[in-house]
Design a protein around this motif. Structure first.
Motif, PDB file in Angstrom:
ATOM      1  N   ALA A  22      51.617  11.085  -9.599  1.00 53.70           N
ATOM      2  CA  ALA A  22      50.831  10.352  -8.604  1.00 53.70           C
ATOM      3  C   ALA A  22      51.391  10.626  -7.215  1.00 53.70           C
ATOM      4  CB  ALA A  22      50.866   8.849  -8.895  1.00 53.70           C
ATOM      5  N   GLY A  23      50.618  10.257  -6.210  1.00 51.74           N
ATOM      6  CA  GLY A  23      51.075  10.362  -4.836  1.00 51.74           C
ATOM      7  C   GLY A  23      51.368  11.781  -4.393  1.00 51.74           C
ATOM      8  N   SER A  24      52.383  11.917  -3.535  1.00 42.27           N
ATOM      9  CA  SER A  24      52.702  13.216  -2.936  1.00 42.27           C
ATOM     10  C   SER A  24      53.189  14.229  -3.968  1.00 42.27           C
ATOM     11  CB  SER A  24      53.756  13.038  -1.843  1.00 42.27           C
ATOM     12  OG  SER A  24      54.947  12.480  -2.378  1.00 42.27           O
ATOM     13  N   THR A  25      53.803  13.761  -5.055  1.00 41.80           N
ATOM     14  CA  THR A  25      54.301  14.696  -6.076  1.00 41.80           C
ATOM     15  C   THR A  25      53.145  15.391  -6.781  1.00 41.80           C
ATOM     16  OG1 THR A  25      56.278  13.363  -6.413  1.00 41.80           O
ATOM     17  CG2 THR A  25      55.713  14.919  -8.147  1.00 41.80           C
ATOM     18  N   ALA A  26      52.108  14.632  -7.128  1.00 43.65           N
ATOM     19  CA  ALA A  26      50.928  15.246  -7.752  1.00 43.65           C
ATOM     20  C   ALA A  26      50.315  16.280  -6.814  1.00 43.65           C
ATOM     21  CB  ALA A  26      49.904  14.174  -8.109  1.00 43.65           C
ATOM     22  N   LYS A  27      50.215  15.932  -5.542  1.00 45.90           N
ATOM     23  CA  LYS A  27      49.631  16.844  -4.557  1.00 45.90           C
ATOM     24  C   LYS A  27      50.498  18.091  -4.389  1.00 45.90           C
ATOM     25  CE  LYS A  27      47.998  16.964   0.246  1.00 45.90           C
ATOM     26  NZ  LYS A  27      47.844  16.164   1.495  1.00 45.90           N
ATOM     27  N   GLU A  59      68.178   9.834   7.761  1.00 41.49           N
ATOM     28  CA  GLU A  59      67.925  10.768   8.854  1.00 41.49           C
ATOM     29  C   GLU A  59      67.351  12.103   8.364  1.00 41.49           C
ATOM     30  OE1 GLU A  59      72.535  10.475   8.505  1.00 41.49           O
ATOM     31  OE2 GLU A  59      70.767   9.250   8.074  1.00 41.49           O
ATOM     32  N   LEU A  60      67.449  12.353   7.069  1.00 43.10           N
ATOM     33  CA  LEU A  60      66.874  13.570   6.478  1.00 43.10           C
ATOM     34  C   LEU A  60      65.597  13.265   5.694  1.00 43.10           C
ATOM     35  CD1 LEU A  60      70.129  15.309   5.135  1.00 43.10           C
ATOM     36  CD2 LEU A  60      68.938  15.736   7.293  1.00 43.10           C
ATOM     37  N   ASP A  61      65.146  12.002   5.749  1.00 44.50           N
ATOM     38  CA  ASP A  61      63.957  11.553   5.015  1.00 44.50           C
ATOM     39  C   ASP A  61      64.130  11.682   3.502  1.00 44.50           C
ATOM     40  OD1 ASP A  61      62.567  10.744   7.254  1.00 44.50           O
ATOM     41  OD2 ASP A  61      61.548  12.661   7.513  1.00 44.50           O
ATOM     42  N   ASP A  62      65.348  11.432   3.020  1.00 47.07           N
ATOM     43  CA  ASP A  62      65.632  11.385   1.578  1.00 47.07           C
ATOM     44  C   ASP A  62      65.053  12.598   0.837  1.00 47.07           C
ATOM     45  OD1 ASP A  62      66.757   8.921   2.154  1.00 47.07           O
ATOM     46  OD2 ASP A  62      65.000   7.792   1.532  1.00 47.07           O
ATOM     47  N   PRO A  63      65.539  13.798   1.110  1.00 46.44           N
ATOM     48  CA  PRO A  63      64.917  15.002   0.532  1.00 46.44           C
ATOM     49  C   PRO A  63      65.135  15.158  -0.969  1.00 46.44           C
ATOM     50  CG  PRO A  63      66.952  15.578   1.649  1.00 46.44           C
ATOM     51  CD  PRO A  63      66.692  14.137   1.966  1.00 46.44           C
ATOM     52  N   PHE A  64      64.181  15.792  -1.615  1.00 51.24           N
ATOM     53  CA  PHE A  64      64.290  16.172  -3.026  1.00 51.24           C
ATOM     54  C   PHE A  64      65.344  17.266  -3.148  1.00 51.24           C
ATOM     55  CE2 PHE A  64      62.701  19.312  -6.226  1.00 51.24           C
ATOM     56  CZ  PHE A  64      62.978  18.559  -7.362  1.00 51.24           C
ATOM     57  N   ILE A  65      66.281  17.117  -4.083  1.00 47.94           N
ATOM     58  CA  ILE A  65      67.337  18.113  -4.264  1.00 47.94           C
ATOM     59  C   ILE A  65      67.527  18.385  -5.754  1.00 47.94           C
ATOM     60  CG2 ILE A  65      68.563  17.503  -2.129  1.00 47.94           C
ATOM     61  CD1 ILE A  65      70.587  15.956  -3.848  1.00 47.94           C
ATOM     62  N   ASN A  66      68.182  19.500  -6.069  1.00 55.18           N
ATOM     63  CA  ASN A  66      68.516  19.785  -7.461  1.00 55.18           C
ATOM     64  C   ASN A  66      69.968  19.386  -7.734  1.00 55.18           C
ATOM     65  OD1 ASN A  66      70.197  21.938  -6.584  1.00 55.18           O
ATOM     66  ND2 ASN A  66      68.497  23.392  -6.688  1.00 55.18           N
ATOM     67  N   GLU A  67      70.395  19.569  -8.977  1.00 53.14           N
ATOM     68  CA  GLU A  67      71.738  19.135  -9.366  1.00 53.14           C
ATOM     69  C   GLU A  67      72.834  19.887  -8.624  1.00 53.14           C
ATOM     70  OE1 GLU A  67      72.464  18.798 -13.554  1.00 53.14           O
ATOM     71  OE2 GLU A  67      70.399  18.173 -13.960  1.00 53.14           O
ATOM     72  N   ASP A  68      72.663  21.191  -8.441  1.00 55.78           N
ATOM     73  CA  ASP A  68      73.673  21.974  -7.734  1.00 55.78           C
ATOM     74  C   ASP A  68      73.805  21.522  -6.284  1.00 55.78           C
ATOM     75  OD1 ASP A  68      74.300  23.461  -9.964  1.00 55.78           O
ATOM     76  OD2 ASP A  68      72.952  25.114  -9.474  1.00 55.78           O
TER      77      ASP A  68
END
Length: 239
Positions: free
Chosen positions: A102-107, A130-139
């Motif tokens: 749903a939301g931005s992830t679906a888009k 300040e970074l808008d909580d960015p999506f990151i991977n484990e590394d």
């Protein structure tokens, strides 16, 4: 009075944190009536929102405690719109579990909103305003020093366990848990579920009608925000 509010410690988007006099291991977590979206770029409020979220969070955390999940929740102070919680060092990762897209992830992924996933999707977001909580991977989480590899594995394991428990919990209230955000903290070298679990941090849809009953109503200017939060509490109160 059983507990006394101490010194002001911190204010977030939806809560204020204080010390608890005579109990250095605890904090006083006060729920606000404020509503925010898009990393507080959109702001609003409605009267009684803090109390509704406290009631909902208390119901959820008490259920999780009974199921053996380590949580920071000690006791709700319903007269104070606050809760007494274990003091923890928050891990700067938001753990998001998605059962439907749903939301931005679906888009972003090119799926129709409401697509049901064959198995839950777990995502990490770096908790940095300040970074808008960015999506990151484990590394990347390791590079940032947000958590150890062992902790990341445990965060994902605990998030999936909580997801399984909450899917059935909300289904009893005829609510579909579409997705939700969790935060964890460290206490005495162990991990503990922290923050809150409310319509602010979950997407909850009516199972039959698919009506949205969460903060998306505020994000998307659909109206009936207060009524939707009250509806969620009304359903949970009876289970």
């Amino acid at each position: 009075m059983k507990y006394q509010k101490g010194d002001f410690l911190y204010e977030g988007k939806a809560k204020k944190i204080y010390s608890v006099k005579g109990h250095p291991q605890w904090v006083w977590m006060e729920f606000k009536d404020d509503l925010t979206a898009f990393n507080a770029k959109k702001r609003g409020a409605f009267e009684g929102k803090g109390r509704l979220n406290l009631l909902i969070a208390n119901k959820v955390f008490e259920f999780l405690k009974q199921e053996g999940v380590k949580v920071h929740w000690v006791e709700a102070l319903l007269d104070e719109t606050a809760a007494i919680c274990q003091k923890v060092d928050i891990i700067p990762l938001e753990v998001v579990v998605r059962n439907w897209l749903a939301g931005s992830t679906a888009k972003r992924l090119g799926f129709k909103e409401g697509t049901v996933l064959e198995e839950p999707l777990v995502e990490l977001y770096y908790k940095k305003d300040e970074l808008d909580d960015p999506f990151i991977n484990e590394d990347q989480a390791l590079l940032l020093g947000a958590a150890t590899r062992e902790e990341i594995g445990e965060l994902k394991k605990q998030a999936l366990k909580v997801n399984q428990l909450l899917l059935s919990f909300f289904q009893k209230a005829c609510l579909q848990l579409v997705d939700f955000k969790l935060e964890f903290g460290r206490s005495s070298a162990s991990l503990m579920l922290a923050d809150e679990i409310t319509p602010d941090s979950c997407r909850l849809w009516d199972i039959k009608t698919k009506e949205r009953l969460d903060k998306d109503r505020f994000r998307r200017d659909w109206g009936r925000v207060k009524e939707s939060y009250a509806e969620i509490w009304s359903r949970l109160e009876s289970i």
